[in-house]
Design an enzyme around this catalytic site. Structure first.
Site, PDB file in Angstrom:
ATOM      1  CB  SER A   1      35.907  16.035  62.322  1.00 11.81           C
ATOM      2  OG  SER A   1      36.028  16.803  61.128  1.00 11.81           O
TER       3      SER A   1
ATOM      4  CE1 TYR B   1      40.962  16.727  63.849  1.00  9.65           C
ATOM      5  CE2 TYR B   1      39.861  16.791  61.718  1.00  9.65           C
ATOM      6  CZ  TYR B   1      39.869  17.084  63.065  1.00  9.65           C
ATOM      7  OH  TYR B   1      38.808  17.739  63.637  1.00  9.65           O
TER       8      TYR B   1
HETATM    9  P1  NAD Z   1      41.372  24.085  69.533  1.00 10.08           P
HETATM   10  O1  NAD Z   1      42.717  23.733  69.025  1.00 10.08           O
HETATM   11  O2  NAD Z   1      40.908  25.485  69.423  1.00 10.08           O
HETATM   12  O3  NAD Z   1      41.250  23.607  71.056  1.00 10.08           O
HETATM   13  C1  NAD Z   1      41.644  22.329  71.432  1.00 10.08           C
HETATM   14  C2  NAD Z   1      41.950  22.294  72.918  1.00 10.08           C
HETATM   15  O4  NAD Z   1      42.407  20.975  73.235  1.00 10.08           O
HETATM   16  C3  NAD Z   1      43.069  23.259  73.315  1.00 10.08           C
HETATM   17  O5  NAD Z   1      42.672  24.031  74.437  1.00 10.08           O
HETATM   18  C4  NAD Z   1      44.234  22.343  73.640  1.00 10.08           C
HETATM   19  O6  NAD Z   1      45.084  22.845  74.656  1.00 10.08           O
HETATM   20  C5  NAD Z   1      43.512  21.080  74.088  1.00 10.08           C
HETATM   21  N1  NAD Z   1      44.362  19.885  73.991  1.00 10.08           N
HETATM   22  C6  NAD Z   1      45.173  19.519  72.963  1.00 10.08           C
HETATM   23  N2  NAD Z   1      45.812  18.386  73.259  1.00 10.08           N
HETATM   24  C7  NAD Z   1      45.418  18.015  74.495  1.00 10.08           C
HETATM   25  C8  NAD Z   1      45.741  16.934  75.356  1.00 10.08           C
HETATM   26  N3  NAD Z   1      46.645  16.012  75.014  1.00 10.08           N
HETATM   27  N4  NAD Z   1      45.115  16.856  76.555  1.00 10.08           N
HETATM   28  C9  NAD Z   1      44.226  17.804  76.928  1.00 10.08           C
HETATM   29  N5  NAD Z   1      43.896  18.850  76.176  1.00 10.08           N
HETATM   30  C10 NAD Z   1      44.488  18.952  74.980  1.00 10.08           C
HETATM   31  O7  NAD Z   1      40.375  23.066  68.823  1.00 10.08           O
HETATM   32  P2  NAD Z   1      38.827  23.142  68.397  1.00 10.08           P
HETATM   33  O8  NAD Z   1      38.789  23.627  67.016  1.00 10.08           O
HETATM   34  O9  NAD Z   1      38.026  23.801  69.443  1.00 10.08           O
HETATM   35  O10 NAD Z   1      38.518  21.584  68.367  1.00 10.08           O
HETATM   36  C11 NAD Z   1      38.003  20.875  69.466  1.00 10.08           C
HETATM   37  C12 NAD Z   1      37.557  19.510  68.997  1.00 10.08           C
HETATM   38  O11 NAD Z   1      36.629  19.660  67.933  1.00 10.08           O
HETATM   39  C13 NAD Z   1      38.672  18.621  68.459  1.00 10.08           C
HETATM   40  O12 NAD Z   1      38.422  17.286  68.800  1.00 10.08           O
HETATM   41  C14 NAD Z   1      38.554  18.815  66.962  1.00 10.08           C
HETATM   42  O13 NAD Z   1      39.053  17.707  66.256  1.00 10.08           O
HETATM   43  C15 NAD Z   1      37.062  18.930  66.811  1.00 10.08           C
HETATM   44  N6  NAD Z   1      36.627  19.586  65.578  1.00 10.08           N
HETATM   45  C16 NAD Z   1      37.054  20.855  65.266  1.00 10.08           C
HETATM   46  C17 NAD Z   1      36.609  21.442  64.089  1.00 10.08           C
HETATM   47  C18 NAD Z   1      37.024  22.822  63.680  1.00 10.08           C
HETATM   48  O14 NAD Z   1      36.886  23.154  62.505  1.00 10.08           O
HETATM   49  N7  NAD Z   1      37.510  23.661  64.584  1.00 10.08           N
HETATM   50  C19 NAD Z   1      35.741  20.750  63.256  1.00 10.08           C
HETATM   51  C20 NAD Z   1      35.338  19.473  63.593  1.00 10.08           C
HETATM   52  C21 NAD Z   1      35.788  18.910  64.760  1.00 10.08           C
HETATM   53  C1  4PL Z   2      35.249  20.743  56.925  1.00  3.01           C
HETATM   54  O1  4PL Z   2      37.400  19.079  61.756  1.00  3.01           O
HETATM   55  O2  4PL Z   2      35.400  19.596  59.531  1.00  3.01           O
HETATM   56  C2  4PL Z   2      38.565  21.783  58.162  1.00  3.01           C
HETATM   57  C3  4PL Z   2      39.696  21.202  60.402  1.00  3.01           C
HETATM   58  N1  4PL Z   2      37.463  21.617  57.387  1.00  3.01           N
HETATM   59  O3  4PL Z   2      39.207  20.359  61.435  1.00  3.01           O
HETATM   60  C4  4PL Z   2      37.980  19.897  61.096  1.00  3.01           C
HETATM   61  C5  4PL Z   2      36.425  20.888  57.817  1.00  3.01           C
HETATM   62  C6  4PL Z   2      38.635  21.194  59.385  1.00  3.01           C
HETATM   63  C7  4PL Z   2      36.436  20.285  59.076  1.00  3.01           C
HETATM   64  C8  4PL Z   2      37.601  20.441  59.831  1.00  3.01           C
END
Ligand code: NAD
Ligand code: 4PL
Length: 244
Positions: free
Chosen positions: A137, A150
């Site tokens: 992230s 996180y």
């Molecule tokens: P989300 O919460 O919408 O989806 C996450 C999925 O992971 C869900 O379907 C959940 O059931 C599953 N999950 C959670 N714990 C689990 C486990 N123990 N085993 C298997 N599955 C599990 O999340 P997202 O926003 O799509 O994020 C996905 C990835 O991207 C994460 O690693 C998150 O840190 C990263 N990320 C998200 C953002 C953002 O802003 N949304 C930004 C940067 C990085």
């Molecule tokens: C800029 O990875 O990258 C909020 C929440 N803001 O999970 C992230 C920023 C979130 C991010 C993320």
């Protein structure tokens, strides 16, 4: 790789993982949609159709990981691609953060990453080929507040990616990270992070919210043959939010 390639995408029942699963499938990859939410995973696999399969998987459960990875190996005979996407994205101001909460976040985001990489890495090692893409992230770059646990796990993802690259290259395996900025996933709107767009969008080069489909192509590239000379790297995909 002329034969059908096989990928496991964790956390693919929704959000960024679901978009990655769809992107890989569009590239002709057989995708296993793995998620602790079995019903959601099944739905995404059905939407993809074709050879896509789904699996109930808790990446933080060692026995579950071993059994799930064996199942994929038994059914498809190969695992070419692992996308470590599953993760918890808590919103917790430091004053409210507890050791319990810190450990919960690390148990999934860091320990789960270890377990999946270890189990799938063993399969890839036997084949002498593999592509691992870890989802970090840009909070690691930006030092985003209200999620210190996180951000620490997402730094761990980058450190792990850099360190492991040099050890598994000899097995024909690349390992890279993609670091998204804030993305309008289902999960992000369930917490205080949903308000983050108000602050982040004005810092981006583009004045709109990032969506899961903005992240998937970068992951698919790193998982492809075209990225064979790239390993140990982190690609920030955040619409220009962080630019250092
Ligand atoms: P989300 O919460 O919408 O989806 C996450 C999925 O992971 C869900 O379907 C959940 O059931 C599953 N999950 C959670 N714990 C689990 C486990 N123990 N085993 C298997 N599955 C599990 O999340 P997202 O926003 O799509 O994020 C996905 C990835 O991207 C994460 O690693 C998150 O840190 C990263 N990320 C998200 C953002 C953002 O802003 N949304 C930004 C940067 C990085
Ligand atoms: C800029 O990875 O990258 C909020 C929440 N803001 O999970 C992230 C920023 C979130 C991010 C993320």
């Amino acid at each position: 790789m002329t034969e059908q390639r096989v990928a496991i995408v964790t956390g693919a029942a929704q959000g960024i993982g679901a978009a990655i699963a769809k992107e890989l499938a569009a590239d002709g990859v057989t995708v296993v949609v793995a998620d602790i939410n079995a019903e959601g995973a099944e739905k995404v696999a059905a939407e993809i159709g074709g050879t896509a399969a789904s699996q109930k998987l808790d990446i933080s459960d060692e026995a579950n990981v071993a059994q799930a990875v064996k199942e994929v190996e038994d059914e498809f005979g190969r695992i070419d691609i692992l996308v470590n996407n599953a993760g918890l994205v808590p919103f917790t101001p430091w004053d409210e953060m507890t050791f319990e909460g810190w450990k919960r976040t690390f148990n999934v985001n860091a320990n789960g990453l270890f377990l999946m990489t270890k189990a799938v890495g063993d399969v890839m090692k036997k084949a002498g080929y593999g592509r691992i893409v870890n989802i970090s992230s840009n909070t690691f770059v930006a030092g985003t507040p209200n999620c210190a646990d996180y951000v620490a796990t997402k730094g761990a993802v980058i450190g792990f990616t850099r360190a492991l690259a040099g050890e598994i290259g000899k097995h024909g395996i690349t390992i890279n990270a993609v670091a998204p900025g804030i993305i309008a996933s289902e999960g992000v709107f369930t917490t205080g992070h949903g308000n983050g767009f108000d602050y982040v969008v004005p810092m981006q080069a583009f004045g709109r919210r990032g969506v899961p489909a903005d992240i998937a192509p970068a992951v698919a590239f790193l998982a492809s043959e075209k990225a064979a000379w790239i390993t140990g790297q982190t690609l920030v995909v955040d619409g220009g939010h962080t630019r250092n």
